[in-house]
Design an enzyme around this catalytic site. Structure first.
Site, PDB file in Angstrom:
ATOM      1  N   ALA A 147     -31.276  32.874  -4.370  1.00  0.00           N
ATOM      2  CA  ALA A 147     -32.592  33.153  -3.802  1.00  0.00           C
ATOM      3  C   ALA A 147     -32.693  34.662  -3.564  1.00  0.00           C
ATOM      4  O   ALA A 147     -31.689  35.346  -3.404  1.00  0.00           O
ATOM      5  CB  ALA A 147     -32.753  32.394  -2.496  1.00  0.00           C
TER       6      ALA A 147
ATOM      7  N   GLY B  26     -28.770  29.813  -5.137  1.00  0.00           N
ATOM      8  CA  GLY B  26     -29.818  29.048  -5.830  1.00  0.00           C
ATOM      9  C   GLY B  26     -29.591  28.991  -7.331  1.00  0.00           C
ATOM     10  O   GLY B  26     -30.056  28.055  -7.994  1.00  0.00           O
TER      11      GLY B  26
ATOM     12  N   GLU C  81     -27.339  26.178  -7.755  1.00  0.00           N
ATOM     13  CA  GLU C  81     -28.114  24.960  -7.499  1.00  0.00           C
ATOM     14  C   GLU C  81     -29.074  24.658  -8.650  1.00  0.00           C
ATOM     15  O   GLU C  81     -29.313  23.495  -8.986  1.00  0.00           O
ATOM     16  CB  GLU C  81     -28.875  25.111  -6.178  1.00  0.00           C
ATOM     17  CG  GLU C  81     -27.908  25.155  -4.992  1.00  0.00           C
ATOM     18  CD  GLU C  81     -28.570  25.539  -3.683  1.00  0.00           C
ATOM     19  OE1 GLU C  81     -28.275  24.905  -2.665  1.00  0.00           O
ATOM     20  OE2 GLU C  81     -29.368  26.489  -3.663  1.00  0.00           O
TER      21      GLU C  81
ATOM     22  N   GLU D  12     -23.942  31.559   0.340  1.00  0.00           N
ATOM     23  CA  GLU D  12     -24.906  31.709   1.441  1.00  0.00           C
ATOM     24  C   GLU D  12     -24.240  31.952   2.785  1.00  0.00           C
ATOM     25  O   GLU D  12     -24.761  32.657   3.648  1.00  0.00           O
ATOM     26  CB  GLU D  12     -25.807  30.460   1.532  1.00  0.00           C
ATOM     27  CG  GLU D  12     -26.762  30.286   0.369  1.00  0.00           C
ATOM     28  CD  GLU D  12     -26.184  29.505  -0.792  1.00  0.00           C
ATOM     29  OE1 GLU D  12     -24.943  29.326  -0.843  1.00  0.00           O
ATOM     30  OE2 GLU D  12     -26.967  29.080  -1.658  1.00  0.00           O
TER      31      GLU D  12
HETATM   32  N1  COA Z   1     -31.473  38.702  -4.058  1.00  0.00           N
HETATM   33  C1  COA Z   1     -32.071  39.879  -4.245  1.00  0.00           C
HETATM   34  N2  COA Z   1     -31.548  40.854  -5.015  1.00  0.00           N
HETATM   35  C2  COA Z   1     -30.380  40.590  -5.619  1.00  0.00           C
HETATM   36  C3  COA Z   1     -29.704  39.375  -5.469  1.00  0.00           C
HETATM   37  C4  COA Z   1     -30.303  38.395  -4.632  1.00  0.00           C
HETATM   38  N3  COA Z   1     -29.761  37.189  -4.456  1.00  0.00           N
HETATM   39  N4  COA Z   1     -28.561  39.416  -6.189  1.00  0.00           N
HETATM   40  C5  COA Z   1     -28.526  40.622  -6.776  1.00  0.00           C
HETATM   41  N5  COA Z   1     -29.626  41.341  -6.445  1.00  0.00           N
HETATM   42  C6  COA Z   1     -29.977  42.692  -6.862  1.00  0.00           C
HETATM   43  C7  COA Z   1     -29.155  43.747  -6.147  1.00  0.00           C
HETATM   44  O1  COA Z   1     -29.711  44.029  -4.879  1.00  0.00           O
HETATM   45  C8  COA Z   1     -29.257  44.897  -7.113  1.00  0.00           C
HETATM   46  O2  COA Z   1     -30.532  45.468  -6.979  1.00  0.00           O
HETATM   47  P1  COA Z   1     -30.677  47.101  -6.953  1.00  0.00           P
HETATM   48  O3  COA Z   1     -30.098  47.549  -8.274  1.00  0.00           O
HETATM   49  O4  COA Z   1     -32.153  47.319  -6.839  1.00  0.00           O
HETATM   50  O5  COA Z   1     -29.866  47.559  -5.793  1.00  0.00           O
HETATM   51  C9  COA Z   1     -29.234  44.199  -8.466  1.00  0.00           C
HETATM   52  O6  COA Z   1     -29.653  42.855  -8.232  1.00  0.00           O
HETATM   53  C10 COA Z   1     -27.864  44.156  -9.113  1.00  0.00           C
HETATM   54  O7  COA Z   1     -26.966  43.569  -8.199  1.00  0.00           O
HETATM   55  P2  COA Z   1     -25.591  44.247  -7.755  1.00  0.00           P
HETATM   56  O8  COA Z   1     -25.182  43.658  -6.441  1.00  0.00           O
HETATM   57  O9  COA Z   1     -25.707  45.727  -7.817  1.00  0.00           O
HETATM   58  O10 COA Z   1     -24.633  43.741  -8.938  1.00  0.00           O
HETATM   59  P3  COA Z   1     -23.059  43.510  -8.892  1.00  0.00           P
HETATM   60  O11 COA Z   1     -22.655  43.217 -10.285  1.00  0.00           O
HETATM   61  O12 COA Z   1     -22.388  44.607  -8.151  1.00  0.00           O
HETATM   62  O13 COA Z   1     -22.854  42.174  -7.992  1.00  0.00           O
HETATM   63  C11 COA Z   1     -23.310  39.909  -7.315  1.00  0.00           C
HETATM   64  C12 COA Z   1     -23.313  40.937  -8.466  1.00  0.00           C
HETATM   65  C13 COA Z   1     -23.936  38.639  -7.835  1.00  0.00           C
HETATM   66  C14 COA Z   1     -21.859  39.651  -6.870  1.00  0.00           C
HETATM   67  C15 COA Z   1     -24.115  40.477  -6.111  1.00  0.00           C
HETATM   68  O14 COA Z   1     -25.352  40.943  -6.595  1.00  0.00           O
HETATM   69  C16 COA Z   1     -24.374  39.467  -5.048  1.00  0.00           C
HETATM   70  O15 COA Z   1     -23.485  39.148  -4.280  1.00  0.00           O
HETATM   71  N6  COA Z   1     -25.639  38.961  -4.956  1.00  0.00           N
HETATM   72  C17 COA Z   1     -26.036  38.084  -3.924  1.00  0.00           C
HETATM   73  C18 COA Z   1     -25.561  36.664  -4.196  1.00  0.00           C
HETATM   74  C19 COA Z   1     -25.962  35.723  -3.054  1.00  0.00           C
HETATM   75  O16 COA Z   1     -25.558  35.905  -1.933  1.00  0.00           O
HETATM   76  N7  COA Z   1     -26.788  34.714  -3.383  1.00  0.00           N
HETATM   77  C20 COA Z   1     -27.254  33.756  -2.440  1.00  0.00           C
HETATM   78  C21 COA Z   1     -28.540  34.191  -1.860  1.00  0.00           C
HETATM   79  S1  COA Z   1     -29.127  33.074  -0.608  1.00  0.00           S
END
Ligand code: COA
Length: 257
Positions: free
Chosen positions: A65, A108, A111, A131
């Site tokens: 999400a 998500g 999911e 989450e």
């Molecule tokens: N919501 C909003 N933005 C997200 C996102 C999310 N769930 N997941 C990634 N992004 C965005 C990042 O903020 C970043 O944006 P920016 O370039 O404008 O700063 C971009 O996507 C790339 O992500 P980044 O974190 O830089 O990539 P990474 O390869 O270093 O890490 C993940 C990848 C997936 C490990 C990391 O993005 C992450 O942990 N995301 C969240 C996952 C999560 O908690 N999901 C559950 C949400 S309820």
């Protein structure tokens, strides 16, 4: 005009649906979920489409999400946003949907894959319900479908630690159908989709329905649903053709009726 959030590429009888927010790793904003629900519903209504492949690109299937859209929200905001209704529309699609997963399927995104019928993943794909690390918990099947898919012990560990499962571990846990080299993911998903699309269409949908909805009912209710759908297959032209072809030792020519 900004890029569409969801792209469709028909390859009849298949269709590839591609999540298209690569700069945010396909984070599932309400707008993204709405676009996905609308796209899938349109393909569901299109007779020439038999099987749908859902793909997110190379880096991410979906990273969950959209945290930006949730960070300042309260429960009433989330309630009024009613993304649950959008998820329900996605889950209500009654044609087979195959998830083709490269990169992360987190939150998500995990999911979303779980709500599909089959999952083909790349060897470096990762699956997680992270989450808990944000101070929330899964809200679109991550405590329910996940536990049914891989068992309560493994699901509990994923949900409480938020740590990812590698594709090979997810395959072993029963979450996935296939793990293939990353660059083969979409091609393999399409090959699998093509096999399903060759099978008699009505029987495919009835069998799928029995599996999906049977899971949500008691064993007895599931068996009743299975029996009802089984009987219905005898009312199809494809059942007559399939059995006649077997007895006449020839290939069946299915009519999709
Ligand atoms: N919501 C909003 N933005 C997200 C996102 C999310 N769930 N997941 C990634 N992004 C965005 C990042 O903020 C970043 O944006 P920016 O370039 O404008 O700063 C971009 O996507 C790339 O992500 P980044 O974190 O830089 O990539 P990474 O390869 O270093 O890490 C993940 C990848 C997936 C490990 C990391 O993005 C992450 O942990 N995301 C969240 C996952 C999560 O908690 N999901 C559950 C949400 S309820």
């Amino acid at each position: 005009m900004s890029e569409p959030l969801v792209l469709v590429e028909p390859q009849y009888p298949l269709a590839v649906v591609r999540l298209n927010r690569p700069d945010k790793l396909n984070a599932l904003s309400p707008e993204m979920l709405r676009a996905l629900a609308e796209t899938l519903e349109a393909l569901n209504a299109e007779e020439a489409v038999r099987v749908i492949v859902l793909y997110g690109g190379e880096r991410a299937f979906a990273a969950g999400a959209d945290i930006e859209a949730m960070a300042k929200a309260g429960p009433v905001d989330i309630y009024l946003r009613n993304t649950r209704a959008l998820w329900q529309r996605i889950w209500a699609i009654d044609k087979p949907v195959i998830a083709a997963v490269r990169g992360v399927a987190f939150g998500g995104g995990c999911e979303l894959a779980l709500g599909c019928d089959l999952i083909v993943a790349g060897e470096t794909a990762r699956f997680a319900q992270p989450e808990i690390k944000l101070g929330i918990m899964p809200g679109a099947g991550g405590t329910q479908r996940l536990a049914r898919a891989i068992g309560p012990a493994r699901a509990m560990e994923m949900v409480l630690t938020g740590e990812p499962l590698s594709a090979p571990a997810a395959l072993q846990a029963g979450l996935l159908n296939r793990v293939v080299p990353d660059e083969r993911v979409l091609a393999e998903a399409l090959e699998l989709a093509a096999v399903v699309a060759e099978r008699p269409a009505v029987a495919v949908r009835l069998a799928r329905q029995a599996l999906r909805y049977g899971h949500e009912r008691t064993l007895l209710e599931g068996m009743e649903l299975e029996r009802r759908n089984y009987l219905l297959t005898y009312d199809t032209q494809d059942q007559k053709e399939g059995m006649a072809a077997f007895l006449e030792k020839r290939d069946a020519k299915f009519t999709e009726k």
